[in-house]
Structures are given as C-alpha cells and as structure tokens.
Design an enzyme around this catalytic site. Sequence first.
Site, PDB file in Angstrom:
ATOM      1  N   HIS A 152      90.620  40.132 113.087  1.00 45.12           N
ATOM      2  CA  HIS A 152      91.470  39.838 113.924  1.00 45.12           C
ATOM      3  C   HIS A 152      93.084  39.852 113.371  1.00 45.12           C
ATOM      4  O   HIS A 152      93.950  40.431 114.141  1.00 45.12           O
ATOM      5  CB  HIS A 152      91.265  38.567 114.571  1.00 45.12           C
ATOM      6  N   GLY A 162      84.686  30.177 115.921  1.00 49.17           N
ATOM      7  CA  GLY A 162      85.965  30.535 115.223  1.00 49.17           C
ATOM      8  C   GLY A 162      87.264  31.271 115.946  1.00 49.17           C
ATOM      9  O   GLY A 162      86.914  31.409 117.208  1.00 49.17           O
ATOM     10  N   HIS A 189      85.064  38.420 110.390  1.00 50.98           N
ATOM     11  CA  HIS A 189      85.414  38.633 111.970  1.00 50.98           C
ATOM     12  C   HIS A 189      86.745  38.424 112.009  1.00 50.98           C
ATOM     13  O   HIS A 189      87.599  39.005 112.782  1.00 50.98           O
ATOM     14  CB  HIS A 189      84.431  37.942 112.802  1.00 50.98           C
ATOM     15  N   GLU A 190      87.210  37.136 111.568  1.00 49.99           N
ATOM     16  CA  GLU A 190      88.483  36.449 111.993  1.00 49.99           C
ATOM     17  C   GLU A 190      89.626  37.163 110.998  1.00 49.99           C
ATOM     18  O   GLU A 190      90.597  37.307 111.689  1.00 49.99           O
ATOM     19  CB  GLU A 190      88.341  34.878 111.637  1.00 49.99           C
ATOM     20  N   LEU A 199      85.437  35.956 121.627  1.00 48.95           N
ATOM     21  CA  LEU A 199      86.131  34.989 122.731  1.00 48.95           C
ATOM     22  C   LEU A 199      87.212  36.092 123.452  1.00 48.95           C
ATOM     23  O   LEU A 199      87.238  35.781 124.478  1.00 48.95           O
ATOM     24  CB  LEU A 199      86.780  33.891 122.329  1.00 48.95           C
ATOM     25  N   GLN A 255      94.312  35.661 119.079  1.00 46.59           N
ATOM     26  CA  GLN A 255      93.670  35.418 120.280  1.00 46.59           C
ATOM     27  C   GLN A 255      94.182  34.747 121.249  1.00 46.59           C
ATOM     28  O   GLN A 255      93.987  34.492 122.220  1.00 46.59           O
ATOM     29  CB  GLN A 255      92.105  34.934 120.007  1.00 46.59           C
TER      30      GLN A 255
HETATM   31  O1  GNR Z   1      82.228  32.302 118.672  1.00 44.09           O
HETATM   32  C1  GNR Z   1      82.324  33.292 117.965  1.00 44.09           C
HETATM   33  N1  GNR Z   1      80.993  33.473 117.547  1.00 44.09           N
HETATM   34  C2  GNR Z   1      80.713  34.527 116.439  1.00 44.09           C
HETATM   35  C3  GNR Z   1      79.397  34.843 116.542  1.00 44.09           C
HETATM   36  C4  GNR Z   1      79.120  35.634 115.597  1.00 44.09           C
HETATM   37  C5  GNR Z   1      80.091  36.224 114.634  1.00 44.09           C
HETATM   38  C6  GNR Z   1      81.427  36.041 114.754  1.00 44.09           C
HETATM   39  C7  GNR Z   1      81.569  35.144 115.932  1.00 44.09           C
HETATM   40  S1  GNR Z   1      83.326  34.712 115.894  1.00 44.09           S
HETATM   41  C8  GNR Z   1      83.252  34.079 117.545  1.00 44.09           C
HETATM   42  C9  GNR Z   1      84.778  33.575 118.248  1.00 44.09           C
HETATM   43  C10 GNR Z   1      85.914  34.508 118.065  1.00 44.09           C
HETATM   44  O2  GNR Z   1      86.169  35.433 118.663  1.00 44.09           O
HETATM   45  N2  GNR Z   1      86.499  34.631 116.931  1.00 44.09           N
HETATM   46  O3  GNR Z   1      87.313  35.236 116.436  1.00 44.09           O
HETATM   47 NI    NI Z   2      86.933  37.196 117.694  1.00 37.82          NI
END
Ligand code: GNR
Ligand code: NI
Length: 176
Positions: free
Chosen positions: A140, A46, A136-137, A95, A51
């Site tokens: 952000h 993701g 998670h995204e 990331l 980012q």
């Molecule tokens: O690559 C990613 N792996 C991940 C693993 C578990 C929960 C969320 C993620 S998102 C992350 C890429 C990222 O930083 N997205 O913002």
């Molecule tokens: Ni992330």
Amino acid sequence: MSIKPLIILPDPILRQVSKPVERVDGDLRKLADDMLETMYDAPGIGLAAIQVGEPRRLLVIDLAKEDEPPAPHVFINPEILESSEQRSVYEEGCLSIPDYYAEVERPAAVRVKYLDRDGKLQEMQAEGLMATCLQHEIDHLNGVLFIDHISKLKRDMVVKKFKKLAKDKAPGKMVG
Ligand code: GNR
Ligand code: NI
C-alpha cells in the site's frame, strides 16, 4: 481518537507512493492511534495510512484474535531487508476493496526494519500471517494493491465492479 473514512477502489489516492515519515511526534502518534481505531472498527488486521488518505509511510497491524487482548503494532518507514525463497499462499482481503477475497502467493517470511511509535529503530523477523500482512501493507505504501498480484482477468473484473459501484453512488448521476 477518531475513526476516519476509508479510501475505496478505484480512488486514485490508493495508487500514490507514500512519503517517508520525517519525525515521530505527537501528530504522527495521533494518526497511528486513529488508524488503529479505524482498523478495529472496520474490522481489519492491518491498515496503511494511505487508506485513510494520508500518503505517509506508516502502517498498523493487530493479529490478536477476538478472545485475546489487543496487540497493536505500529510500523514507521518499514523496509523489507530480506524475503524467503519459500512462498506461501493466503486468502487476502483489503478494507479498500470491501467483500472481495483472493488467494495471493508471497514470500513466506520477511525480515523488516522500521521505527516504532517511539521513533526507535527495530527489526522483526516475520512469518505466517504477520509476513503476509506486512507485505500487503508495505505494498500500500508503494501504491500497490493485492489485486495487482492476481490474474489480469480477475483484476479487471474487480476494478470494473468497483468503478460501477462508485458511479452508482456518485451524486448527481440520478436519471429517473
Ligand atoms: O483486514 C485485512 N485482512 C487481511 C487478510 C489477509 C491478508 C491481508 C489482510 S490486510 C486487511 C486490511 C487491509 O486492507 N490492510 O491494508
Ligand atoms: Ni489493504
């Protein structure tokens, strides 16, 4: 298409609240394609626009395994409509926080509305890794990082480590 440099902790850009996308045009689709290329290159599952330094409410996700065909998803102006009472725990990484992983508890399922890359209104009922990744995204887009969901002790340790890494890497800081 091009791979863009990733913004890394503790860059304050990551704390910006991203602005809604006003029109889904060629420019925006180009940014989405660049984000997908950047995410595949990393590699990650993701990526949020912030980012790569773009404070716009846009994120991409591809959960396809290495032996599966790519399954890119583009989410524009995503909103969580409903979160399950049930929680689930995943080991997350980011990331923007390379090589650090921690377990995070979140709602196990979410219903999300968003615009797709054609600007069409969509809804998705997500569970499992898709639910975790979407949350998670979307965090952000609101300037929130997964380390905000772990203990303050662990978070302070991670931030301290990345501040030191950034300082050691900064130009003009060499002594001898
Ligand atoms: O690559 C990613 N792996 C991940 C693993 C578990 C929960 C969320 C993620 S998102 C992350 C890429 C990222 O930083 N997205 O913002
Ligand atoms: Ni992330």
